[in-house]
Motif scaffolding. Structure first.
Motif, mmCIF file in Angstrom:
data_model
loop_
_atom_site.group_PDB
_atom_site.id
_atom_site.type_symbol
_atom_site.label_atom_id
_atom_site.label_comp_id
_atom_site.label_asym_id
_atom_site.label_seq_id
_atom_site.Cartn_x
_atom_site.Cartn_y
_atom_site.Cartn_z
ATOM 1 N N ILE A 31 63.696 -26.920 -17.817
ATOM 2 C CA ILE A 31 63.696 -26.189 -19.088
ATOM 3 C C ILE A 31 62.274 -25.756 -19.393
ATOM 4 N N SER A 32 62.101 -24.455 -19.498
ATOM 5 C CA SER A 32 60.794 -23.901 -19.822
ATOM 6 C C SER A 32 60.938 -22.991 -21.032
ATOM 7 N N GLY A 33 60.174 -23.280 -22.067
ATOM 8 C CA GLY A 33 60.308 -22.509 -23.301
ATOM 9 C C GLY A 33 61.717 -22.653 -23.845
ATOM 10 N N LYS A 34 62.406 -21.528 -23.993
ATOM 11 C CA LYS A 34 63.786 -21.544 -24.485
ATOM 12 C C LYS A 34 64.754 -21.119 -23.379
ATOM 13 N N THR A 35 64.422 -21.491 -22.143
ATOM 14 C CA THR A 35 65.261 -21.125 -21.008
ATOM 15 C C THR A 35 65.665 -22.357 -20.204
ATOM 16 N N ILE A 36 66.962 -22.443 -19.891
ATOM 17 C CA ILE A 36 67.479 -23.469 -18.983
ATOM 18 C C ILE A 36 67.597 -22.829 -17.602
ATOM 19 N N ASN A 37 66.808 -23.315 -16.669
ATOM 20 C CA ASN A 37 66.786 -22.759 -15.320
ATOM 21 C C ASN A 37 67.756 -23.510 -14.410
ATOM 22 N N LEU A 38 68.635 -22.770 -13.743
ATOM 23 C CA LEU A 38 69.634 -23.340 -12.856
ATOM 24 C C LEU A 38 69.491 -22.724 -11.469
ATOM 25 N N GLY A 39 69.778 -23.516 -10.434
ATOM 26 C CA GLY A 39 69.606 -23.058 -9.064
ATOM 27 C C GLY A 39 70.905 -22.683 -8.385
ATOM 28 N N VAL A 40 70.822 -21.749 -7.447
ATOM 29 C CA VAL A 40 71.951 -21.316 -6.626
ATOM 30 C C VAL A 40 71.488 -21.282 -5.177
ATOM 31 N N LEU A 41 72.116 -22.080 -4.332
ATOM 32 C CA LEU A 41 71.839 -22.073 -2.896
ATOM 33 C C LEU A 41 73.102 -21.576 -2.207
ATOM 34 N N THR A 42 73.047 -20.333 -1.753
ATOM 35 C CA THR A 42 74.259 -19.654 -1.327
ATOM 36 C C THR A 42 74.121 -19.073 0.069
ATOM 37 N N LEU A 96 69.588 -18.020 -13.704
ATOM 38 C CA LEU A 96 69.891 -18.443 -12.340
ATOM 39 C C LEU A 96 68.789 -17.988 -11.385
ATOM 40 N N THR A 97 68.350 -18.886 -10.529
ATOM 41 C CA THR A 97 67.462 -18.515 -9.435
ATOM 42 C C THR A 97 68.258 -18.658 -8.145
ATOM 43 N N VAL A 98 68.435 -17.540 -7.442
ATOM 44 C CA VAL A 98 69.309 -17.500 -6.267
ATOM 45 C C VAL A 98 68.480 -17.516 -4.982
ATOM 46 N N ARG A 99 68.884 -18.366 -4.051
ATOM 47 C CA ARG A 99 68.299 -18.383 -2.718
ATOM 48 C C ARG A 99 69.423 -18.288 -1.683
ATOM 49 N N ASP A 100 69.285 -17.334 -0.766
ATOM 50 C CA ASP A 100 70.260 -17.134 0.303
ATOM 51 C C ASP A 100 69.806 -17.904 1.535
ATOM 52 N N HIS A 101 70.589 -18.919 1.934
ATOM 53 C CA HIS A 101 70.193 -19.681 3.122
ATOM 54 C C HIS A 101 70.887 -19.162 4.396
ATOM 55 N N GLY A 102 71.819 -18.210 4.245
ATOM 56 C CA GLY A 102 72.448 -17.625 5.422
ATOM 57 C C GLY A 102 73.172 -18.617 6.306
ATOM 58 N N GLY A 113 69.550 -28.130 -12.594
ATOM 59 C CA GLY A 113 70.592 -28.498 -11.650
ATOM 60 C C GLY A 113 71.042 -27.272 -10.881
ATOM 61 N N PHE A 114 72.088 -27.445 -10.068
ATOM 62 C CA PHE A 114 72.570 -26.373 -9.203
ATOM 63 C C PHE A 114 74.039 -26.068 -9.502
ATOM 64 N N THR A 115 74.317 -24.826 -9.854
ATOM 65 C CA THR A 115 75.702 -24.415 -10.092
ATOM 66 C C THR A 115 76.417 -24.088 -8.789
ATOM 67 N N GLN A 116 75.682 -24.059 -7.699
ATOM 68 C CA GLN A 116 76.257 -23.703 -6.402
ATOM 69 C C GLN A 116 75.374 -24.242 -5.287
ATOM 70 N N PHE A 117 76.014 -24.777 -4.250
ATOM 71 C CA PHE A 117 75.314 -25.149 -3.009
ATOM 72 C C PHE A 117 76.372 -25.063 -1.911
ATOM 73 N N ILE A 118 76.358 -23.988 -1.162
ATOM 74 C CA ILE A 118 77.349 -23.786 -0.110
ATOM 75 C C ILE A 118 76.970 -24.580 1.133
ATOM 76 N N GLY A 119 77.943 -25.321 1.678
ATOM 77 C CA GLY A 119 77.749 -26.033 2.933
ATOM 78 C C GLY A 119 77.610 -27.526 2.786
#
Length: 422
Positions: free
Chosen positions: A47-58, A95-101, A120-126
């Protein structure tokens, strides 16, 4: 969908990467407890300022690129709508998205990069990639992860929460359907074509359990993710005299299996796990065979379900992404983002938006219903959040390319089954 197989050769790379990942972040002395922010709500990592940062590993470029795109866009849509409604607790979501292919090195390095920055992470494929960092998640990061993976090996963590029935349970329900509706009976042989690795082998556990309970014999055919022609498997299963086939692989393998079986006049019913289908297959030569003799066990109703929530999601998704097709990845992505959002709301009500607070909040959610036919219970980390499966069938005329042939149901065998205890 799907999502969770891996070749054995990846194990060494994952182990080495995990050592590096563990060295890259020191354990937190305060367990991410955080400090009170304005309004008396405790905050911490992510949490930074007034933003909740969530991760996506797709996976946007690998074997599950179609799934990854749908899941990610559905979650981006959820965040956009949530923010338009005021966010959560006065905070906007990002959301911060990272493509792991679907590459083990990229998956672990992506987690290492994002873990210190997100709540936390709303997605982690694999599932193999999630498993590779499981010790770190449980031991020091304690950040909630909602994976797009259904292997029972991921159960037991209070931070990694599988949504829906795991592959073993799903397979038990699939074979129960074959016995009740497709003539499979005690004494028969059932074929099982499966990927080596977590996904296929967890599904095979379900087949073996059901065979023992119902007096069946499983004829096993293990394949690699790179095996796309199922002619050999069809020949072997036909020779063995199987009366039905389960496939725990990818859409391409399922299309080959069904197509080759049809061409060789081998008309036994075939059913796949939820990862073994994509509506794009209905634009291939395998479409007639798929519509005639293929079924899919799913953890929820399809995107084309006749519910208010499904109809709204279809309309909203089409408006946001008019050039993209609809599939069940949209349902999976939306469901995971909604579950994470519900945990955030409950954590806010408890005035604790730290990782620990969000994890604790999810444990209190025992009847989560996103509107796709299956209610999820997150109260016990050792158990799947549901034991129900919906049986679907490919249909070109249906929204999303799937129609329901059996509503959500947990077979008696599934109800009596405990993952890891068989």
């Amino acid at each position: 969908m799907r999502t969770t197989h891996t070749a054995r050769m990846a194990a060494g790379a994952l182990a080495a990467l995990l050592v590096l990942a563990g060295c890259s972040s020191k354990a937190k002395d305060d367990d991410g407890a955080g400090k009170p922010a304005a309004g008396g709500v405790k905050t911490g990592d992510g949490i930074s300022g007034k933003t909740i940062n969530l991760g996506v590993l797709t996976d946007m470029t690998g074997v599950y690129a179609t799934l990854g795109k749908s899941v990610t866009q559905a979650q981006q849509l959820y965040v956009k709508q949530a923010n338009a409604d005021g966010g959560v607790c006065g905070y906007k979501l990002a959301l911060t998205v990272r493509d792991h292919g679907y590459d083990p090195q990229k998956a672990v390095s992506g987690y290492t990069e994002l873990a210190p920055k997100v709540l936390g992470f709303t997605q982690f494929i694999g599932s193999p990639f999630v498993a590779a960092v499981k010790q770190r998640i449980d031991g020091q990061d304690k950040a909630l992860v909602l994976p797009q993976a259904w292997s029972a090996t991921l159960l037991g963590s209070p931070y990694i929460r599988v949504i829906g029935s795991t592959y073993d349970i799903e397979t038990i329900n699939a074979i129960d359907f074959l016995m009740k509706e497709k003539g499979l009976k005690k004494g028969d042989k059932v074929g099982h074509v499966y990927f080596e690795g977590d996904y296929g082998e967890n599904a095979l556990t379900g087949s073996r359990y059901m065979a023992k309970k119902a007096g069946l014999k499983v004829v096993e055919q293990k394949i690699k993710p790179t095996d796309n022609d199922m002619t050999g498997q069809v020949v072997a299963l036909k020779k063995a005299g199987v009366k039905a086939i389960v496939i725990s692989a990818g859409p391409r393998q399922a299309a080959s299996l069904v197509g080759v079986a049809a061409a060789s006049r081998f008309g036994v019913p075939i059913i796949g796990n939820n990862s073994a289908y994509a509506p794009q297959l209905l634009a291939t030569p395998a479409a007639p065979a798929l519509e005639a003799n293929y079924y899919v066990a799913s953890p929820s109703l399809p995107i084309g379900a006749d519910t208010p929530q499904a109809k709204k999601l279809v309309a909203d998704y089409k408006a946001a992404y008019p050039k993209d097709s609809l599939d069940n990845g949209v349902v999976a992505g939306w469901t995971a983002a909604s579950a994470f959002g519900e945990a955030l709301k409950k954590a806010c009500a408890a005035k604790d938006l730290t990782r620990q607070g969000v994890d604790k909040a999810l444990l209190t959610i025992d009847a989560f219903d996103p509107g796709f036919g299956v209610t999820q219970n997150f109260g016990d980390p050792k158990a799947a959040s549901s034991k129900e499966s919906v049986i679907l069938r490919p249909d070109k005329s249906a929204v999303g390319g799937m129609k329901v042939v059996q509503e959500a149901e947990a077979s008696s065998a599934a109800q009596g089954y405990t993952p890891g205890a068989s």
